[in-house]
Design a protein around this motif. Structure first.
Motif, PDB file in Angstrom:
ATOM      1  N   MET A   1       0.841  -1.193   0.000  1.00 42.50           N
ATOM      2  CA  MET A   1       0.000   0.000   0.000  1.00 42.50           C
ATOM      3  C   MET A   1       0.884   1.253   0.000  1.00 42.50           C
ATOM      4  O   MET A   1       1.654   1.464   0.920  1.00 42.50           O
ATOM      5  N   GLU A   3       1.542   5.372   0.256  1.00 42.65           N
ATOM      6  CA  GLU A   3       0.850   6.407   1.032  1.00 42.65           C
ATOM      7  C   GLU A   3      -0.256   6.996   0.176  1.00 42.65           C
ATOM      8  O   GLU A   3      -0.093   7.249  -1.013  1.00 42.65           O
ATOM      9  N   ARG A   6      -6.315   3.890   0.227  1.00 42.51           N
ATOM     10  CA  ARG A   6      -7.174   3.657   1.385  1.00 42.51           C
ATOM     11  C   ARG A   6      -7.869   2.314   1.350  1.00 42.51           C
ATOM     12  O   ARG A   6      -8.548   1.985   0.389  1.00 42.51           O
ATOM     13  N   PRO A   7      -7.733   1.514   2.409  1.00 42.91           N
ATOM     14  CA  PRO A   7      -8.538   0.303   2.526  1.00 42.91           C
ATOM     15  C   PRO A   7      -9.978   0.723   2.812  1.00 42.91           C
ATOM     16  O   PRO A   7     -10.226   1.853   3.246  1.00 42.91           O
ATOM     17  N   CYS A  10     -10.514   0.049   8.288  1.00 47.65           N
ATOM     18  CA  CYS A  10      -9.392  -0.418   9.107  1.00 47.65           C
ATOM     19  C   CYS A  10      -9.333   0.319  10.441  1.00 47.65           C
ATOM     20  O   CYS A  10      -9.646   1.500  10.541  1.00 47.65           O
ATOM     21  N   VAL A  33      -4.240   6.805   4.991  1.00 46.76           N
ATOM     22  CA  VAL A  33      -5.364   5.910   4.653  1.00 46.76           C
ATOM     23  C   VAL A  33      -6.668   6.705   4.507  1.00 46.76           C
ATOM     24  O   VAL A  33      -7.741   6.120   4.406  1.00 46.76           O
ATOM     25  N   ARG A 130     -12.226   4.212   8.851  1.00 39.61           N
ATOM     26  CA  ARG A 130     -10.758   4.117   8.913  1.00 39.61           C
ATOM     27  C   ARG A 130     -10.274   5.026  10.039  1.00 39.61           C
ATOM     28  O   ARG A 130     -10.489   6.235  10.011  1.00 39.61           O
ATOM     29  N   LEU A 217       2.799   1.078   7.039  1.00 42.59           N
ATOM     30  CA  LEU A 217       1.844   0.960   5.925  1.00 42.59           C
ATOM     31  C   LEU A 217       2.006  -0.380   5.197  1.00 42.59           C
ATOM     32  O   LEU A 217       1.020  -0.980   4.763  1.00 42.59           O
ATOM     33  N   ASN A 221      -0.906  -3.125   4.841  1.00 46.52           N
ATOM     34  CA  ASN A 221      -1.269  -3.678   3.535  1.00 46.52           C
ATOM     35  C   ASN A 221      -1.347  -5.194   3.569  1.00 46.52           C
ATOM     36  O   ASN A 221      -2.209  -5.805   2.916  1.00 46.52           O
ATOM     37  N   SER A 226      -7.049  -3.401   0.037  1.00 48.09           N
ATOM     38  CA  SER A 226      -7.392  -2.021  -0.267  1.00 48.09           C
ATOM     39  C   SER A 226      -8.409  -1.946  -1.386  1.00 48.09           C
ATOM     40  O   SER A 226      -8.779  -2.941  -1.952  1.00 48.09           O
TER      41      SER A 226
END
Ligand code: DC
Length: 226
Positions: A1, A3, A6-7, A10, A33, A130, A217, A221, A226
């Motif tokens: 992932m 920067e 976004r998942p 989370c 995120v 998130r 990060l 991931n 994501s």
């Protein structure tokens, strides 16, 4: 992932002792995120400010608990500007001052204060898809189901160097104060500072902030899609 990716959902828990870099790392992670940031230490500090304003006896847990329950907190979660207010008064500056810093461990050790603030923290977590939450008991008590649990550490000398660079204080005095607070926070009966068994320890001594954020990060991931 990378920067900025976004998942969908989370919760990231970031625990560790004072000066380990939790705030800087957590705010950067939350921004990366596209999420929000919850500084639970600032909640304990805002309640401590109200306790001091009320002139309560720090050795009297009942009066501390009463003030904690009566204090109306406004809790900012924007990682770029996490403003706090207590009873309608902005407390961003005084909660970082020497008076509050000296008294906060005593307030945070009161079990009913913790119960009240943990419930507020859990309600905020549920309300955001998130979120990065920093504190001492996040992985173990506040968010035991967090997607990623980080335990940030650094040598006490490195932590003192960082803190004194931030607020222009004497390094030796800062190290003594950090050690005093770590001892109080780890030895109290209610929810002491402790590394959760399923937390990943990241020792940031000698690591730059970009390096730490990129590493965490990558860990995130590997845990969430994501
Ligand atoms: O992270 P900080 O220095 O702003 O935290 C202030 C105090 O609050 C610190 O002495 C430990 C306590 N604290 C706590 O007991 N539990 C948390 N989840 C966060 C902070």
């Amino acid at each position: 992932m990378a920067e900025g990716v976004r998942p969908e959902k989370c919760v990231v828990a970031v625990d560790g002792p004072s000066g380990s870099g939790k705030s800087t790392v957590s705010r950067r992670l939350a921004a990366a995120v596209d999420g929000v940031y919850l500084d639970t230490g600032a909640m304990y500090r805002a309640v401590t400010w109200a306790v001091l304003q009320a002139g309560a006896d720090l050795a009297d847990p009942d009066s501390i608990a009463k003030i904690a329950l009566e204090t109306e907190l406004s809790i900012g979660t924007d990682p770029a500007a996490p403003h706090f207010a207590a009873n309608g008064i902005n407390v961003d500056a005084p909660i970082r001052g020497a008076e509050v810093t000296a008294a906060v461990s005593a307030v945070a050790a009161v079990p009913s204060v913790r119960k009240h603030l943990v419930a507020l923290q859990q309600a905020i977590i549920v309300g955001h898809p998130r979120i990065v939450v920093e504190g001492r008991d996040i992985a173990s008590v506040v968010a035991p189901d967090a997607d990623l649990k980080i335990y940030l550490t650094a040598s006490s000398a490195a932590r003192a160097q960082r803190r004194s660079a931030e607020n222009a204080s004497d390094v030796a005095a800062t190290e003594a104060d950090l050690t005093r607070r770590d001892t109080l926070d780890s030895s109290r009966a209610a929810d002491p500072l402790r590394q959760a068994t399923d937390a990943v320890e990241v020792d940031t001594t000698g690591m730059g902030i970009d390096e730490v954020v990129a590493y965490v990060l990558r860990l995130l991931n590997s845990k969430v899609s994501s």
